[in-house]
Design a protein around this motif. Structure first.
Motif, PDB file in Angstrom:
ATOM      1  N   LEU A  15      -4.649  11.782  -3.392  1.00 28.84           N
ATOM      2  CA  LEU A  15      -3.449  11.148  -4.006  1.00 28.84           C
ATOM      3  C   LEU A  15      -3.617   9.607  -3.506  1.00 28.84           C
ATOM      4  N   ILE A  16      -4.102   8.908  -2.591  1.00 33.45           N
ATOM      5  CA  ILE A  16      -4.337   7.455  -2.083  1.00 33.45           C
ATOM      6  C   ILE A  16      -5.294   7.146  -3.215  1.00 33.45           C
ATOM      7  N   GLU A  17      -6.468   7.964  -3.698  1.00 30.73           N
ATOM      8  CA  GLU A  17      -7.304   7.612  -4.761  1.00 30.73           C
ATOM      9  C   GLU A  17      -6.647   7.192  -5.883  1.00 30.73           C
ATOM     10  N   ARG A  18      -5.925   8.250  -6.298  1.00 33.72           N
ATOM     11  CA  ARG A  18      -5.097   8.104  -7.775  1.00 33.72           C
ATOM     12  C   ARG A  18      -3.991   7.061  -7.749  1.00 33.72           C
ATOM     13  N   CYS A  19      -3.559   6.497  -6.595  1.00 28.92           N
ATOM     14  CA  CYS A  19      -2.397   5.868  -6.538  1.00 28.92           C
ATOM     15  C   CYS A  19      -3.222   4.541  -6.588  1.00 28.92           C
ATOM     16  N   GLY A  20      -4.588   4.128  -6.496  1.00 27.68           N
ATOM     17  CA  GLY A  20      -5.031   3.198  -6.549  1.00 27.68           C
ATOM     18  C   GLY A  20      -5.913   2.501  -5.177  1.00 27.68           C
ATOM     19  N   GLY A  21      -5.883   3.382  -4.331  1.00 31.44           N
ATOM     20  CA  GLY A  21      -6.501   3.144  -3.113  1.00 31.44           C
ATOM     21  C   GLY A  21      -5.700   2.652  -1.988  1.00 31.44           C
ATOM     22  N   ILE A  22      -6.102   2.448  -0.786  1.00 25.66           N
ATOM     23  CA  ILE A  22      -5.363   2.169   0.422  1.00 25.66           C
ATOM     24  C   ILE A  22      -4.791   0.696   0.462  1.00 25.66           C
ATOM     25  N   MET A  23      -5.269  -0.213  -0.272  1.00 30.44           N
ATOM     26  CA  MET A  23      -4.349  -1.433  -0.244  1.00 30.44           C
ATOM     27  C   MET A  23      -3.070  -1.319  -1.194  1.00 30.44           C
ATOM     28  N   ARG A  24      -3.422  -0.632  -2.070  1.00 35.58           N
ATOM     29  CA  ARG A  24      -2.322  -0.366  -3.234  1.00 35.58           C
ATOM     30  C   ARG A  24      -1.159   0.448  -2.636  1.00 35.58           C
ATOM     31  N   VAL A  25      -1.698   1.542  -1.936  1.00 35.70           N
ATOM     32  CA  VAL A  25      -0.437   2.300  -1.319  1.00 35.70           C
ATOM     33  C   VAL A  25       0.023   1.538  -0.096  1.00 35.70           C
ATOM     34  N   VAL A  26      -0.775   0.751   0.670  1.00 36.30           N
ATOM     35  CA  VAL A  26      -0.013  -0.032   1.484  1.00 36.30           C
ATOM     36  C   VAL A  26       0.979  -0.913   0.884  1.00 36.30           C
ATOM     37  N   GLU A  27       0.657  -1.455  -0.051  1.00 37.01           N
ATOM     38  CA  GLU A  27       1.597  -2.456  -1.083  1.00 37.01           C
ATOM     39  C   GLU A  27       2.668  -1.632  -1.391  1.00 37.01           C
ATOM     40  N   LYS A  28       2.401  -0.647  -1.984  1.00 34.61           N
ATOM     41  CA  LYS A  28       3.712   0.339  -2.524  1.00 34.61           C
ATOM     42  C   LYS A  28       4.588   0.895  -1.526  1.00 34.61           C
ATOM     43  N   SER A  29       4.043   1.275  -0.404  1.00 28.79           N
ATOM     44  CA  SER A  29       4.572   2.194   0.653  1.00 28.79           C
ATOM     45  C   SER A  29       5.411   1.372   1.587  1.00 28.79           C
ATOM     46  N   GLY A  30       4.702   0.242   1.906  1.00 31.60           N
ATOM     47  CA  GLY A  30       5.191  -0.561   3.268  1.00 31.60           C
ATOM     48  C   GLY A  30       4.668   0.105   4.539  1.00 31.60           C
ATOM     49  N   TYR A  31       3.612   0.964   4.398  1.00 34.02           N
ATOM     50  CA  TYR A  31       3.093   1.508   5.870  1.00 34.02           C
ATOM     51  C   TYR A  31       2.076   0.620   5.799  1.00 34.02           C
ATOM     52  N   SER A  32       1.386   0.698   7.156  1.00 33.80           N
ATOM     53  CA  SER A  32       0.226  -0.488   7.552  1.00 33.80           C
ATOM     54  C   SER A  32      -1.095   0.138   7.037  1.00 33.80           C
ATOM     55  N   LYS A  33      -2.099  -0.789   7.098  1.00 35.13           N
ATOM     56  CA  LYS A  33      -3.135  -0.326   6.632  1.00 35.13           C
ATOM     57  C   LYS A  33      -4.016   0.789   7.299  1.00 35.13           C
ATOM     58  N   SER A  34      -3.716   0.697   8.630  1.00 33.79           N
ATOM     59  CA  SER A  34      -4.294   1.401   9.681  1.00 33.79           C
ATOM     60  C   SER A  34      -3.667   2.741   9.302  1.00 33.79           C
ATOM     61  N   GLU A  35      -2.239   2.980   9.216  1.00 31.35           N
ATOM     62  CA  GLU A  35      -1.832   4.288   8.989  1.00 31.35           C
ATOM     63  C   GLU A  35      -2.316   4.736   7.624  1.00 31.35           C
ATOM     64  N   VAL A  36      -2.154   4.030   6.432  1.00 34.18           N
ATOM     65  CA  VAL A  36      -2.651   4.619   5.253  1.00 34.18           C
ATOM     66  C   VAL A  36      -4.068   4.918   5.589  1.00 34.18           C
ATOM     67  N   GLY A  37      -5.178   4.326   6.275  1.00 32.06           N
ATOM     68  CA  GLY A  37      -6.466   4.599   6.594  1.00 32.06           C
ATOM     69  C   GLY A  37      -6.232   6.037   7.224  1.00 32.06           C
ATOM     70  N   ARG A  38      -5.811   6.203   8.320  1.00 32.82           N
ATOM     71  CA  ARG A  38      -5.864   7.353   8.937  1.00 32.82           C
ATOM     72  C   ARG A  38      -5.340   8.612   8.168  1.00 32.82           C
ATOM     73  N   TRP A  39      -4.080   8.263   6.998  1.00 36.08           N
ATOM     74  CA  TRP A  39      -4.004   9.571   6.208  1.00 36.08           C
ATOM     75  C   TRP A  39      -5.311   9.888   5.150  1.00 36.08           C
ATOM     76  N   ASN A  40      -5.926   8.726   5.035  1.00 32.24           N
ATOM     77  CA  ASN A  40      -7.102   8.914   4.018  1.00 32.24           C
ATOM     78  C   ASN A  40      -8.412   9.560   4.782  1.00 32.24           C
ATOM     79  N   ASN A  41      -8.354   9.389   6.083  1.00 29.31           N
ATOM     80  CA  ASN A  41      -9.591   9.795   6.981  1.00 29.31           C
ATOM     81  C   ASN A  41      -9.520  11.233   7.382  1.00 29.31           C
ATOM     82  N   GLY A  42     -10.233  12.167   6.735  1.00 24.23           N
ATOM     83  CA  GLY A  42     -10.433  13.698   7.049  1.00 24.23           C
ATOM     84  C   GLY A  42     -10.597  13.942   8.589  1.00 24.23           C
ATOM     85  N   SER A  43     -11.006  12.957   9.236  1.00 24.52           N
ATOM     86  CA  SER A  43     -11.308  13.101  10.870  1.00 24.52           C
ATOM     87  C   SER A  43     -10.072  12.961  11.730  1.00 24.52           C
ATOM     88  N   GLU A  44      -9.018  12.368  10.919  1.00 23.99           N
ATOM     89  CA  GLU A  44      -7.805  11.874  11.726  1.00 23.99           C
ATOM     90  C   GLU A  44      -6.653  12.955  11.447  1.00 23.99           C
TER      91      GLU A  44
END
Length: 162
Positions: A15-44
């Motif tokens: 979903l993050i990839e299809r929405c344009g990547g972490i930075m675009r999701v940050v801009e679109k959602s208002g969540y922090s880069k680290s939060e979105v990064g944790r959503w994107n990381n399969g280990s988190e």
């Protein structure tokens, strides 16, 4: 993590990839880069809030996380967009399915070549399987349109033929 969480995490990553990547999701959602990064990381273990899922799925037009949730409960989502189904061409869809199938087969062969599948290799194969799944869905949509319309010409032509 159990298998369900791995599926949800893979859907979040897609979903993050299809929405344009972490930075675009940050801009679109208002969540922090680290939060979105944790959503994107399969280990988190971090999962997206429902509001973020709904907003991002609406943004990319694909219910990726919602579909996993539905499948977990023995359900399947249907695509109400008739125009999308009509646009999907069976020949193109078949070619894409075969391409993705070959990519998955190659990744599996590489992963099992040493007799051990690592978590990294599993992640790679899972990403490719996501594309295979999407291609299979597109082919099924094309076939449904053909069945609903009573058939269709395949559009194949012989090269060099008159």
């Amino acid at each position: 993590m159990d298998a369900f969480l791995y599926r949800i995490k893979a859907a979040q990553r897609d979903l993050i990839e299809r929405c344009g990547g972490i930075m675009r999701v940050v801009e679109k959602s208002g969540y922090s880069k680290s939060e979105v990064g944790r959503w994107n990381n399969g280990s988190e273990p971090d999962l997206m809030p429902v509001g973020a899922i709904a907003m991002l799925e609406r943004d990319c037009g694909q219910p990726l996380v919602t579909a996993v949730l539905a499948e977990t409960n023995g359900r399947r989502l249907t695509d109400p967009d008739e125009a999308r189904r009509a646009e999907v061409n069976v020949l193109t869809s078949h070619a894409e399915l075969m391409r993705h199938s070959a990519e998955v087969a190659n990744a599996i062969a590489v992963a099992i070549s040493d007799g051990q599948v690592t978590p990294s290799e599993a992640t790679t194969v899972d990403r490719l399987a996501s594309g295979l799944e999407r291609a299979a869905s597109d082919l099924r949509q094309a076939l449904a349109v053909i069945k609903a319309s009573g058939g269709a010409k395949a559009g194949l032509k012989i090269v060099g033929g008159e």
